[in-house]
Design an enzyme around this catalytic site. Sequence first.
Site, mmCIF file in Angstrom:
data_model
loop_
_atom_site.group_PDB
_atom_site.id
_atom_site.type_symbol
_atom_site.label_atom_id
_atom_site.label_comp_id
_atom_site.label_asym_id
_atom_site.label_seq_id
_atom_site.Cartn_x
_atom_site.Cartn_y
_atom_site.Cartn_z
ATOM 1 N N ASP A 146 0.815 -1.232 0.000
ATOM 2 C CA ASP A 146 0.000 0.000 0.000
ATOM 3 C C ASP A 146 0.841 1.271 0.000
ATOM 4 O O ASP A 146 0.383 2.328 0.449
ATOM 5 C CB ASP A 146 -0.957 -0.007 1.209
ATOM 6 C CG ASP A 146 -1.896 -1.188 1.172
ATOM 7 O OD1 ASP A 146 -2.263 -1.693 2.247
ATOM 8 O OD2 ASP A 146 -2.235 -1.642 0.058
HETATM 9 N N1 LIG Z 1 2.911 -6.308 -2.971
HETATM 10 C C1 LIG Z 1 1.688 -5.799 -2.719
HETATM 11 N N2 LIG Z 1 0.631 -6.640 -2.586
HETATM 12 C C2 LIG Z 1 -0.603 -6.120 -2.345
HETATM 13 C C3 LIG Z 1 -0.774 -4.742 -2.183
HETATM 14 C C4 LIG Z 1 0.353 -3.884 -2.341
HETATM 15 O O1 LIG Z 1 0.257 -2.639 -2.267
HETATM 16 N N3 LIG Z 1 1.563 -4.449 -2.611
HETATM 17 N N4 LIG Z 1 -2.038 -4.246 -1.830
HETATM 18 C C5 LIG Z 1 -2.913 -5.259 -1.197
HETATM 19 C C6 LIG Z 1 -4.327 -4.927 -0.884
HETATM 20 N N5 LIG Z 1 -4.524 -4.921 0.554
HETATM 21 C C7 LIG Z 1 -5.162 -3.817 0.982
HETATM 22 O O2 LIG Z 1 -5.662 -3.034 0.160
HETATM 23 C C8 LIG Z 1 -4.136 -5.972 1.416
HETATM 24 C C9 LIG Z 1 -4.589 -7.256 1.162
HETATM 25 C C10 LIG Z 1 -4.202 -8.312 1.984
HETATM 26 C C11 LIG Z 1 -3.388 -8.115 3.078
HETATM 27 C C12 LIG Z 1 -2.990 -9.286 3.902
HETATM 28 O O3 LIG Z 1 -2.418 -9.137 4.969
HETATM 29 N N6 LIG Z 1 -3.292 -10.512 3.400
HETATM 30 C C13 LIG Z 1 -2.863 -11.766 4.031
HETATM 31 C C14 LIG Z 1 -3.874 -12.868 3.836
HETATM 32 C C15 LIG Z 1 -5.229 -12.461 4.318
HETATM 33 C C16 LIG Z 1 -6.243 -13.558 3.989
HETATM 34 O O4 LIG Z 1 -5.853 -14.641 3.506
HETATM 35 O O5 LIG Z 1 -7.438 -13.306 4.228
HETATM 36 C C17 LIG Z 1 -1.587 -12.239 3.324
HETATM 37 O O6 LIG Z 1 -1.533 -12.076 2.065
HETATM 38 O O7 LIG Z 1 -0.741 -12.842 3.999
HETATM 39 C C18 LIG Z 1 -2.934 -6.825 3.340
HETATM 40 C C19 LIG Z 1 -3.318 -5.753 2.519
HETATM 41 C C20 LIG Z 1 -2.974 -6.459 -2.125
HETATM 42 N N7 LIG Z 1 -1.664 -6.973 -2.240
#
Ligand SMILES: Nc1nc2c(c(=O)[nH]1)N[C@@H](CN(C=O)c1ccc(C(=O)N[C@@H](CCC(=O)O)C(=O)O)cc1)CN2
EC number: 3.5.1.10
Length: 311
Positions: free
Chosen positions: A256
């Site tokens: 983000d």
């Molecule tokens: N490299 C990036 N990846 C993502 C970004 C980014 O800016 N750079 N934005 C996110 C979107 N997001 C919020 O808008 C977000 C989505 C997911 C997570 C998160 O902690 N996800 C966990 C899993 C959660 C689940 O399985 O329900 C994870 O991936 O470990 C944080 C922020 C999209 N990706």
Amino acid sequence: MSVDVTETDAKVTRPAPDAGFPQSASPTQDLGRLLIRCPDRPGVVSAVSTFLTGAGANIVSLDQYSTEPVGGMFLQRTAFRLPGLSAACAEFEREFGETVAADFGMDFRLTEASKPKRVAIMVSKTDHCVLDLLWRNRRGELDMTVAMVISNHPDLADEIRPFGVPFIHTPATRDNRAEAEQRQLELLKGNVDLVVLARYMQIITPTFLSEVGAPLINIHHSFLPAFIGAAPYRRAKERGVKLVGATAHYVTEDLDEGPIIDQDVVRVSHQHTTADLVRLGADVERAVLSRAVRWHCDDRIVRHENQTIVF
Ligand SMILES: Nc1nc2c(c(=O)[nH]1)N[C@@H](CN(C=O)c1ccc(C(=O)N[C@@H](CCC(=O)O)C(=O)O)cc1)CN2
């Protein structure tokens, strides 16, 4: 004394409709967009417009921005109409690259408005952003070709298929991220011009970003830089905010933190529950994401360092 000058009285001579430049059949036919970025110095506008005129083009809009008063970068978006553009594109790019771009040290991109961007949308379980994009696309508000919707959950399949768009379920969690991303890359690599994360709730790895071959736009459900990461509405309620918002940004390795494209907010109060914030915020997310996607598809965005210039 008022003077009543009607249309017939005015001695206005108007060119015949077919005078001068041949009329294109559709709004996007023969319409090119040239985005450039180069070290700022006198003569750039003149060189670009002289080249376009010499190629037989008619400039229909030209916007520019210098990042510093002196010694910064010069960014420019020029829209022009050139009969037979499609057939001449490769030659135009080669010649511009070897002359003006070389002389001024330009990075440049030439696109044809008549060729809509191929876009993949990635989703998880939340439907309002992806459905809004598909609905606007179906109405003709968003000029893009939605190549596919990829989801790490099956939940939205029945809502998306009626739009006639392939829905591909690639189960993805933090535990199988590498395997899931390889499957997603097989679907995306070389096949799309843009990937939109429409509330896709998985962190994208640096490998994916380096291999996918297209930019990613994410909609974050907060007014960044506030509440980066997961569950921003719950955290906003706990903080007692008076505004909630949404931010569309390009995706980078830093969660983000990518270049912001568009943002907006809506007023809230202590009387609103977290569910109210989610509901009120969803309208903002849809408006912000659709603007960002439209601006990208219209080639209005130039990135510079960690910012965007939207022409
Ligand atoms: N490299 C990036 N990846 C993502 C970004 C980014 O800016 N750079 N934005 C996110 C979107 N997001 C919020 O808008 C977000 C989505 C997911 C997570 C998160 O902690 N996800 C966990 C899993 C959660 C689940 O399985 O329900 C994870 O991936 O470990 C944080 C922020 C999209 N990706």
